[in-house]
Motif scaffolding. Structure first.
Motif, mmCIF file in Angstrom:
data_model
loop_
_atom_site.group_PDB
_atom_site.id
_atom_site.type_symbol
_atom_site.label_atom_id
_atom_site.label_comp_id
_atom_site.label_asym_id
_atom_site.label_seq_id
_atom_site.Cartn_x
_atom_site.Cartn_y
_atom_site.Cartn_z
ATOM 1 N N LYS A 44 0.844 -1.198 0.000
ATOM 2 C CA LYS A 44 0.000 0.000 0.000
ATOM 3 C C LYS A 44 0.879 1.247 0.000
ATOM 4 C CE LYS A 44 -3.390 0.003 2.861
ATOM 5 N NZ LYS A 44 -4.142 0.073 4.134
ATOM 6 N N LEU A 45 0.480 2.232 -0.828
ATOM 7 C CA LEU A 45 1.195 3.503 -0.901
ATOM 8 C C LEU A 45 0.176 4.629 -0.881
ATOM 9 C CD1 LEU A 45 3.720 5.298 -1.407
ATOM 10 C CD2 LEU A 45 3.371 4.901 -3.858
ATOM 11 N N VAL A 46 0.366 5.570 0.036
ATOM 12 C CA VAL A 46 -0.489 6.753 0.130
ATOM 13 C C VAL A 46 0.376 7.978 -0.160
ATOM 14 C CG1 VAL A 46 -1.988 8.147 1.612
ATOM 15 C CG2 VAL A 46 -1.940 5.642 1.873
ATOM 16 N N VAL A 47 -0.067 8.828 -1.075
ATOM 17 C CA VAL A 47 0.702 10.011 -1.471
ATOM 18 C C VAL A 47 -0.107 11.266 -1.180
ATOM 19 C CG1 VAL A 47 1.831 11.241 -3.367
ATOM 20 C CG2 VAL A 47 1.909 8.737 -3.271
ATOM 21 N N LYS A 48 0.477 12.164 -0.406
ATOM 22 C CA LYS A 48 -0.145 13.462 -0.149
ATOM 23 C C LYS A 48 0.153 14.381 -1.328
ATOM 24 C CE LYS A 48 1.720 16.827 2.078
ATOM 25 N NZ LYS A 48 2.399 17.712 3.050
ATOM 26 N N SER A 49 -0.889 14.738 -2.067
ATOM 27 C CA SER A 49 -0.738 15.654 -3.192
ATOM 28 C C SER A 49 -1.487 16.940 -2.855
ATOM 29 C CB SER A 49 -1.264 15.014 -4.481
ATOM 30 O OG SER A 49 -0.972 15.827 -5.611
ATOM 31 N N THR A 50 -1.724 17.759 -3.847
ATOM 32 C CA THR A 50 -2.337 19.066 -3.616
ATOM 33 C C THR A 50 -3.287 19.417 -4.752
ATOM 34 O OG1 THR A 50 -1.880 21.445 -3.526
ATOM 35 C CG2 THR A 50 -0.260 20.084 -4.639
ATOM 36 N N ALA A 51 -4.325 20.169 -4.435
ATOM 37 C CA ALA A 51 -5.252 20.639 -5.463
ATOM 38 C C ALA A 51 -4.585 21.625 -6.411
ATOM 39 C CB ALA A 51 -6.473 21.283 -4.810
#
Length: 306
Positions: A110-117
């Motif tokens: 599992k990989l979770v990536v914090k991105s941005t609008a």
């Protein structure tokens, strides 16, 4: 399946550090590794802090030796201020190296990536509301580049559950970033002739979203923002400040001169001009999370605690 060994990047930042603490308090998780080049502000003894630069080879060895099954990449941060070039390199190259390490590690599922609008950009041709189907092509260059590398990883490791969260601007009484400092200016520079729509996300909701993404299998791309919007003029009045309209080209210089510590990213500067609103239907239905704070309530909480 619930995670057992979680690695969180960017724990020196408030959100990354709080996430590591939250996951460490989960009795179902055996180990939480916090990675950054500086130690976290908190001192949770269950979080195993590892001082390392994710651009180096140590991250690969760490993931392998600890048999990490879940990685939360919370490290990307706005590249602003005098270190903007170094931060941009850390964001982009660091993400590339981390993805390469995850690709080689067979234990990672599992990989979770914090991105941005900010990947959507903000321009005169922007839609009234952005959905996850809108192509991330016109936004902040490095955010778009990071997501391109993430999509490449997804093609190479389709067995890994990949979750990408595109956050609206995060705000709260304990948040210290360019936007909160902007609204703290005695006189707030605004773009002449424009009154942008602003959508915000309370930092407690941002933490809850990342925590849920790390502990549940919810692959996909999700917009995360509070319900409703504020006009920029409304936000300035609610903050008890005075707007100072000026040409867009002068905004960056004016904010730096006015406050000294306000350095907006290009995406945030564009936000003050055209505004940006994201649709959060998928967050509520598919992801299963509804923010507790609306945009207006989150902003008011920031003002109360400022």
């Amino acid at each position: 399946m619930a995670p057992k060994v979680v690695l969180v990047t960017g724990v020196a930042d408030q959100l990354g550090g709080q996430l590591a603490d939250t996951l460490a308090a989960d009795p179902g998780i055996d180990r939480v590794l916090g990675v950054d080049t500086a130690p976290p502000a908190t001192t949770n003894t269950r979080v195993e802090f590892v001082r390392t630069d994710i651009r180096g080879p140590k991250i690969t060895k760490l993931i392998d030796s600890a048999k990490v099954d879940t990685v939360v990449h919370a490290a990307p941060r706005p590249s602003v201020g005098p270190r903007r070039v170094a931060i941009k390199e850390l964001n982009v190259i660091g993400t590339m190296r981390l993805l390469a390490a995850c690709q080689r590690a067979r234990t990672v599922r599992k990989l979770v990536v914090k991105s941005t609008a900010e990947v959507y950009g903000a321009s005169a041709s922007s839609p009234a509301v952005f959905t996850e189907q809108d192509a991330p092509e016109n936004g902040r260059a490095e955010a778009v580049e990071i997501e391109a590398y993430v999509r490449g990883f997804a093609r190479r490791r389709p067995d890994v559950a990949l979750t990408v969260i595109r956050f609206a601007d995060v705000i709260g009484p304990d948040v210290d970033n360019a936007l909160t400092r902007y609204f703290s200016l005695p006189v707030v520079p605004t773009v002449l002739g424009f009154d942008a729509r602003v959508q915000l996300l309370h930092d407690t909701d941002a933490l809850a979203v990342l925590s849920r993404a790390a502990t549940h299998d919810l692959p996909g791309v999700y917009n995360a923002g509070g319900d409703g919007v504020l006009m920029l003029s409304q936000a300035i009045r609610r903050a008890g400040r005075v707007p100072l309209p000026m040409p867009r080209a002068a905004i960056g210089t004016a904010t730096r001169l006015a406050g000294g510590r306000v350095d907006l990213s290009p995406g945030q500067a564009g936000l003050l001009n055209y505004g940006r609103v994201i649709d959060t239907t998928r967050l509520k239905t598919t992801f299963g999370f509804t923010p507790k704070w609306t945009t207006a309530a989150a902003f008011d909480d920031y003002v109360r605690g400022r």
